[in-house]
Scaffold this motif. Structure first.
Motif, PDB file in Angstrom:
ATOM      1  N   ALA A   1      -0.922 -12.089   2.128  1.00  0.00           N
ATOM      2  CA  ALA A   1       0.443 -11.879   2.591  1.00  0.00           C
ATOM      3  C   ALA A   1       1.186 -10.857   1.753  1.00  0.00           C
ATOM      4  CB  ALA A   1       1.204 -13.211   2.581  1.00  0.00           C
ATOM      5  N   ALA A   2       0.745 -10.627   0.528  1.00  0.00           N
ATOM      6  CA  ALA A   2       1.477  -9.716  -0.349  1.00  0.00           C
ATOM      7  C   ALA A   2       1.345  -8.274   0.071  1.00  0.00           C
ATOM      8  CB  ALA A   2       0.971  -9.867  -1.784  1.00  0.00           C
ATOM      9  N   SER A   3       0.406  -7.983   0.990  1.00  0.00           N
ATOM     10  CA  SER A   3       0.193  -6.579   1.341  1.00  0.00           C
ATOM     11  C   SER A   3       1.237  -6.041   2.291  1.00  0.00           C
ATOM     12  CB  SER A   3      -1.195  -6.393   1.937  1.00  0.00           C
ATOM     13  OG  SER A   3      -1.289  -7.078   3.154  1.00  0.00           O
TER      14      SER A   3
ATOM     15  N   PRO B   1     -11.039   0.180   5.959  1.00  0.00           N
ATOM     16  CA  PRO B   1     -10.251  -0.564   4.974  1.00  0.00           C
ATOM     17  C   PRO B   1     -10.788  -1.965   4.734  1.00  0.00           C
ATOM     18  CG  PRO B   1      -9.116  -0.511   7.076  1.00  0.00           C
ATOM     19  CD  PRO B   1     -10.308   0.391   7.220  1.00  0.00           C
ATOM     20  N   ASN B   2     -10.364  -2.550   3.646  1.00  0.00           N
ATOM     21  CA  ASN B   2     -10.743  -3.916   3.304  1.00  0.00           C
ATOM     22  C   ASN B   2      -9.793  -4.878   4.028  1.00  0.00           C
ATOM     23  OD1 ASN B   2     -11.862  -6.181   2.105  1.00  0.00           O
ATOM     24  ND2 ASN B   2     -10.630  -5.992   0.250  1.00  0.00           N
ATOM     25  N   ASP B   3     -10.014  -5.019   5.349  1.00  0.00           N
ATOM     26  CA  ASP B   3      -9.209  -5.932   6.147  1.00  0.00           C
ATOM     27  C   ASP B   3     -10.065  -6.453   7.294  1.00  0.00           C
ATOM     28  OD1 ASP B   3      -9.246  -3.967   8.162  1.00  0.00           O
ATOM     29  OD2 ASP B   3      -7.252  -3.229   7.689  1.00  0.00           O
ATOM     30  N   ALA B   4      -9.482  -7.225   8.179  1.00  0.00           N
ATOM     31  CA  ALA B   4     -10.249  -7.851   9.261  1.00  0.00           C
ATOM     32  C   ALA B   4     -10.916  -6.814  10.146  1.00  0.00           C
ATOM     33  CB  ALA B   4      -9.342  -8.764  10.088  1.00  0.00           C
TER      34      ALA B   4
ATOM     35  N   THR C   1      -5.507  -1.205   1.603  1.00  0.00           N
ATOM     36  CA  THR C   1      -4.324  -0.714   2.307  1.00  0.00           C
ATOM     37  C   THR C   1      -3.236  -0.362   1.303  1.00  0.00           C
ATOM     38  OG1 THR C   1      -4.798  -2.029   4.270  1.00  0.00           O
ATOM     39  CG2 THR C   1      -2.522  -1.350   3.944  1.00  0.00           C
ATOM     40  N   GLY C   2      -2.614   0.793   1.507  1.00  0.00           N
ATOM     41  CA  GLY C   2      -1.596   1.262   0.590  1.00  0.00           C
ATOM     42  C   GLY C   2      -2.114   2.232  -0.450  1.00  0.00           C
ATOM     43  N   THR C   3      -3.421   2.540  -0.391  1.00  0.00           N
ATOM     44  CA  THR C   3      -3.983   3.537  -1.308  1.00  0.00           C
ATOM     45  C   THR C   3      -3.281   4.871  -1.110  1.00  0.00           C
ATOM     46  OG1 THR C   3      -6.146   2.453  -1.362  1.00  0.00           O
ATOM     47  CG2 THR C   3      -6.095   4.800  -1.918  1.00  0.00           C
TER      48      THR C   3
END
Length: 439
Positions: free
Chosen positions: A12-14, A201-204, A232-234
């Motif tokens: 959730a912090a992303s 990305p490192n996500d679903a 995400t956010g790189t």
């Protein structure tokens, strides 16, 4: 579909937090009279939840939902005929603000405080998965679309080869196989060295694509150059760009959120990578005109993929509008260029209300869920068939190869969004030849 999911759990912090605002919607307890149709009490009202991201980083997905919901409400103004009865319909729409925690809270509010009969959820795992999980736990039928079905099915705990663990939740739309077919079709339209630089990305989404799509593309003769998952956010992509230049990749593929791709692509131009790219194929980002316009000239000739296009030759079962009518109506009403989300969100409403009409008892959660599980219909976005999916609870859908090109002189908008291949739905007409990125 961004870095909210880490190791199958929400991060959730992303995304930035906003306080949850509980929404209250009038429930239809009062007597409502309209023309010749009378709705006597709230028991004659069907309540349908509709949850989407209309603001925040994923807000592009929900930008057109207000217009689509207006069309749906007009179509339902005189009620819905189901089970030999006329039902008043309340569509209770909510904005997740791109926050998965809020999405889950909104779902629980609609379930517990609004007593909805059906939940509809659209666009990205960050919206759909927490809503679907809340519905599955509460025994509420839920239908969703616009995310890879693998990220919905396996991302929520289903296991390959095992029976579906889901009784109440259903999803339709594209999966890895559709991307596979579309990309192979699209990439073979231009001669390249078949070296593909990928940034997943490192996500679903990214993890599902890396696990399933990349190996399938390799079997088709493409060399996959993967520098590994990025967060995400790189903001600095120097290492990835250097690897892609060193390997001489001529095709680039990514599933990023818009800010990440914009940062990467500008750095790629500054560091000389874009000059060697013949096909830039992006997903999730690049779906909407605003994503491409933000890139200036760097956005021209970027390849994309459409889960809906105004060229789709189907009509809405709920509203009766065609693709062209939907797109033109939106542009007239908003002054903005049409987007593919128009057809996707309307398709969800088409399928949801077709399921209600097919249900033996619209006030029975079990009957509505059963109607979804056997639903066979053709929405404005094409066929939905839950009787023959790759797994239970899933109906696959098309992804069509597209490209953003400069609009002809005299056009109302700067960009034109053209169909370049149709491997996953040959009924969709191809409208243009794919142009090399630096062509």
């Amino acid at each position: 579909m961004n870095g909210i999911f880490r190791n199958g759990k929400f991060n959730a912090a992303s995304l930035s937090r906003r306080s949850f605002i509980a929404s209250t919607v009038a429930g239809g307890a009062a007597l409502a009279l309209s023309g010749r149709t009378a709705f006597a009490q709230s028991s004659d009202t069907l309540k349908v939840g509709f949850i989407s991201p209309r603001t925040g980083p994923l807000g592009g997905f929900g930008e057109t939902d207000g217009y689509v919901l207006e069309l749906a409400r007009k179509a339902l103004a005189n009620g819905l005929q189901a089970g030999g009865k006329t039902w008043k319909v309340d569509i209770l729409d909510q904005d997740t603000q791109s926050d998965p925690s809020r999405a889950g809270q909104l779902a629980k509010d609609l379930i517990n405080n609004q007593a909805i009969d059906l939940m509809l959820a659209v666009s990205t795992p960050e919206t759909i998965n927490p809503v679907a999980d809340a519905c599955e736990a509460a025994g509420i039928p839920c239908l969703s679309t616009v995310m890879p079905w693998e990220a919905w099915y396996f991302g929520r705990g289903a296991k390959p080869g095992a029976p579906s663990p889901f009784k109440w939740t259903y999803h339709f739309g594209f999966g890895v196989e559709e991307f596979h077919k579309a990309y192979v079709s699209q990439w073979n339209l231009i001669e390249t060295n078949k070296k593909v630089g990928v940034m997943y990305p490192n996500d679903a989404d990214g993890n599902a694509i890396r696990a399933h799509l990349a190996p399938a593309l390799a079997k088709e003769g493409f060399t996959i150059v993967d520098p590994g998952a990025y967060e995400t956010g790189t903001t600095d992509f120097t290492a990835q760009i250097a690897l892609f230049r060193q390997e001489g990749v001529e095709i680039f593929n990514s599933f990023p959120i818009p800010p990440d791709f914009a940062a990467f692509w500008r750095q790629a131009a500054q560091q000389g990578l874009t000059q060697q790219i013949k096909i830039c194929q992006i997903a999730k980002t690049g779906l909407f005109p605003s994503d491409i316009e933000a890139l200036g000239d760097l956005g021209l000739n970027i390849g994309s993929a459409a889960y809906w296009h105004k060229a789709f030759p189907y009509k809405s079962t709920l509203t009766g509008v065609s693709g062209t009518e939907l797109a033109d109506g939106y542009e007239t009403a908003s002054g903005k260029q049409w987007t593919q989300q128009l057809g996707a969100s309307l398709a969800l409403l088409d399928a949801g209300f077709d399921a209600l009409k097919a249900s033996s008892d619209v006030k029975s959660k079990e009957a509505v869920a059963k109607a979804i599980s056997t639903l066979k219909t053709t929405t404005i976005a094409g066929k939905v068939d839950f009787t023959s999916g790759p797994v239970a609870n899933v109906s696959p859908g098309p992804i069509i190869g597209t490209q953003w090109v400069k609009a002809p002189e005299g056009s109302k908008f700067a960009l034109d969004y053209v169909v370049t291949e149709n491997a996953t739905d040959p009924n969709v007409p191809v409208g243009a030849k794919l142009t090399a990125y630096n062509g």
